[in-house]
Scaffold this active site. Structure first.
Site, short mmCIF file in Angstrom:
data_model
loop_
_atom_site.label_atom_id
_atom_site.label_comp_id
_atom_site.label_asym_id
_atom_site.label_seq_id
_atom_site.Cartn_x
_atom_site.Cartn_y
_atom_site.Cartn_z
N HIS A 62 0.65 -5.05 -24.67
CA HIS A 62 -0.51 -4.31 -25.15
C HIS A 62 -1.13 -4.98 -26.37
CE1 HIS A 62 -2.79 -0.47 -25.09
NE2 HIS A 62 -2.96 -0.73 -26.37
N ASP A 64 -5.08 -4.87 -28.41
CA ASP A 64 -6.39 -4.21 -28.45
C ASP A 64 -7.52 -5.12 -28.92
OD1 ASP A 64 -6.27 -1.32 -27.67
OD2 ASP A 64 -4.65 -1.29 -29.13
N GLU A 167 -6.13 1.96 -20.94
CA GLU A 167 -5.39 2.83 -21.84
C GLU A 167 -6.03 4.22 -21.88
OE1 GLU A 167 -3.40 2.90 -26.29
OE2 GLU A 167 -5.06 1.52 -25.88
N HIS A 194 -4.20 9.25 -23.41
CA HIS A 194 -4.21 8.64 -24.74
C HIS A 194 -3.83 9.75 -25.71
CE1 HIS A 194 -5.90 6.56 -28.37
NE2 HIS A 194 -5.10 5.64 -27.85
N HIS A 235 2.07 7.20 -24.80
CA HIS A 235 1.15 8.28 -25.20
C HIS A 235 1.40 9.60 -24.49
CE1 HIS A 235 -1.64 6.33 -28.00
NE2 HIS A 235 -1.64 5.26 -27.21
N HIS A 256 3.53 0.26 -24.88
CA HIS A 256 3.62 0.07 -26.33
C HIS A 256 4.20 1.33 -26.98
CE1 HIS A 256 -0.26 1.92 -25.54
NE2 HIS A 256 -0.58 2.02 -26.81
N ASP A 362 0.83 -3.91 -29.71
CA ASP A 362 -0.31 -3.11 -30.19
C ASP A 362 -1.10 -3.86 -31.26
OD1 ASP A 362 -1.95 -0.92 -29.92
OD2 ASP A 362 -0.58 0.53 -30.81
#
Length: 426
Positions: A62, A64, A167, A194, A235, A256, A362
């Site tokens: 993961h 971003d 995600e 999420h 999540h 993650h 992350d």
């Protein structure tokens, strides 16, 4: 590079027998009793670790970066050219090379608010196009990967195998057709939720709506199994994780997330779920965010979130923001260090087994990182830290990427079996 790997594997029996803290029988028992070092001093990179790290296939679950490119660079690689060092980012190509990243799942996250205003799917499609534009812009460094075979081929060619991870299930806007569309565009996992719960799946930080998964949520998991899309349980609430594990026919992943048994954040995985990940043959890819992995930071982070809610209820928006910032200045998060991350790997390896641990940093999605893990160049220090704790080269190779490859291949195989089932039953 591969010769070094084969030499270690050939000598695995000797290594397992002599490594401190490692169970000697590994064919049937994948558990491990790691031995944390007495000292938690900064990790010193050795030649042994450098060679091992260079030989293995590192897969991060993961990152971003796409959202950072969108918000800090207006989705324009002329404005934010990642072929050069970018101090405002945690990720760029020079540091990816330094960290020996072989494959990366790029998150195409969009805010949960888009799920309320009807723009979630459109925004996600834009993020997918951004990832593909990045791959096109830097063809010597990136190539789109859709399968395990793609990952292995692309990495051998010296590029970063680039995969797409969605995600948050808000992106499909309650439509199986949209889920299938995202898979067709290259998404190879979807995080069911999420930060907010959906009508069909509860988030670990949202309201309890369905108590896990409702029938549509089960249908989403079943569809992902049929498509060959990995079910990502980062999540989600523990109840949702259990429900998804009940419903799935393929291994799951946490792209993650870390261990609740080390740091009691709602974003981490409790031990009862970890044990089921073993049964499912899935993988938990550890998150690097200090507020999730450092016990003191978790406490501060959670207290701050509760205070934010209280302030927003009591004051207007501007006054609440001022008071919250004042509190944060007086109560800074403890960053921790790389040993905190290694503690989570140890715990998951102990409870679930070393075959069920991975890396899901992350990067570029978090505001604070442990000392020693500041950016994507720092992965070799995880390899060194694992060596220091008595992990064998084979175990480290699995944790750094091999476990994810196993899960993804089994997801692909399950999809083929499910796709054949209707025809064979007629």
């Amino acid at each position: 590079m591969r010769k070094l790997r084969l030499r270690w594997l050939a000598g695995a029996a000797c290594l397992f027998a002599g490594a401190p803290g490692i169970l000697t029988t590994m064919a049937e028992d994948s558990t491990i009793q790691p031995t944390p070092p007495a000292s938690r001093e900064p990790i010193v990179l050795t030649e042994e670790a450098k060679k091992l790290h260079k030989s293995l296939l590192l897969i991060d679950g993961h990152n971003d970066l796409p959202w950072e490119i969108r918000t800090k660079g207006s989705s324009d690689f002329d404005k934010l050219d990642i072929s050069k060092m970018q101090p405002k980012l945690q990720t760029d190509i020079p540091r990816l090379r330094e960290g020996n990243v072989g494959a990366q799942f790029w998150s195409v996250w969009v805010p949960v608010q888009t799920g309320y205003d009807g723009t979630a799917l459109l925004s996600t499609l834009e993020q997918i196009e951004l990832v593909k534009a990045m791959i096109k812009r830097y063809p010597d460094d990136f190539e789109l990967a859709l399968t395990v075979d793609d990952i292995e081929r692309i990495e051998k060619e010296g590029k970063v195998a680039s995969l797409i991870g969605v995600e948050g299930g808000h992106c499909i806007e309650d439509s199986i057709g949209n889920l299938e569309r995202l898979y067709g565009l290259g998404a190879r996992y979807m995080t069911l939720t999420h930060s907010a719960s959906l009508s069909w799946a509860d988030s670990c930080t949202g309201d309890k709506i369905s108590g896990g998964l409702n029938p549509f949520g089960v249908h989403v998991v079943e569809t992902m199994n049929r498509l060959g899309m990995m079910v990502d349980l980062s999540h989600v609430s523990p109840a949702t994780a259990h429900a998804a594990l009940d419903a799935t026919k393929a291994p799951v992943m946490f792209s993650h997330s870390s261990a609740s048994g080390v740091a009691d954040s709602p974003r981490n995985v409790p031990d009862d779920v970890l044990k089921r990940v073993t049964e499912n043959d899935g993988v938990v890819m550890v998150n690097f965010f200090s507020a999730f992995i450092v016990p003191n930071a978790v406490d501060t982070w959670e207290t701050g979130k509760k205070l934010e809610t209280e302030l927003n209820e009591k004051y207007d928006k501007d006054e609440a923001a001022v008071r919250l910032q004042r509190w944060k200045a007086q109560n800074p998060l403890a960053p921790g260090d790389i040993h905190d991350l290694l503690d989570h790997i140890d715990h998951i390896a102990k409870v679930a087994g070393w075959r069920h641990v991975g890396i899901g940093s992350d990067f570029d999605g978090v505001s604070l990182l442990p000392k020693g893990l500041e950016d994507v160049s720092r992965y070799p220090y995880i390899t060194q830290g694992l060596l220091d704790r008595g992990y064998t080269p084979e175990q480290i190779e699995a944790i750094m990427g091999g476990n994810l490859l196993r899960v993804m291949r089994k997801v692909e195989e399950t999809a083929k079996e499910l796709q054949k089932a209707p025809a064979s039953s007629k």
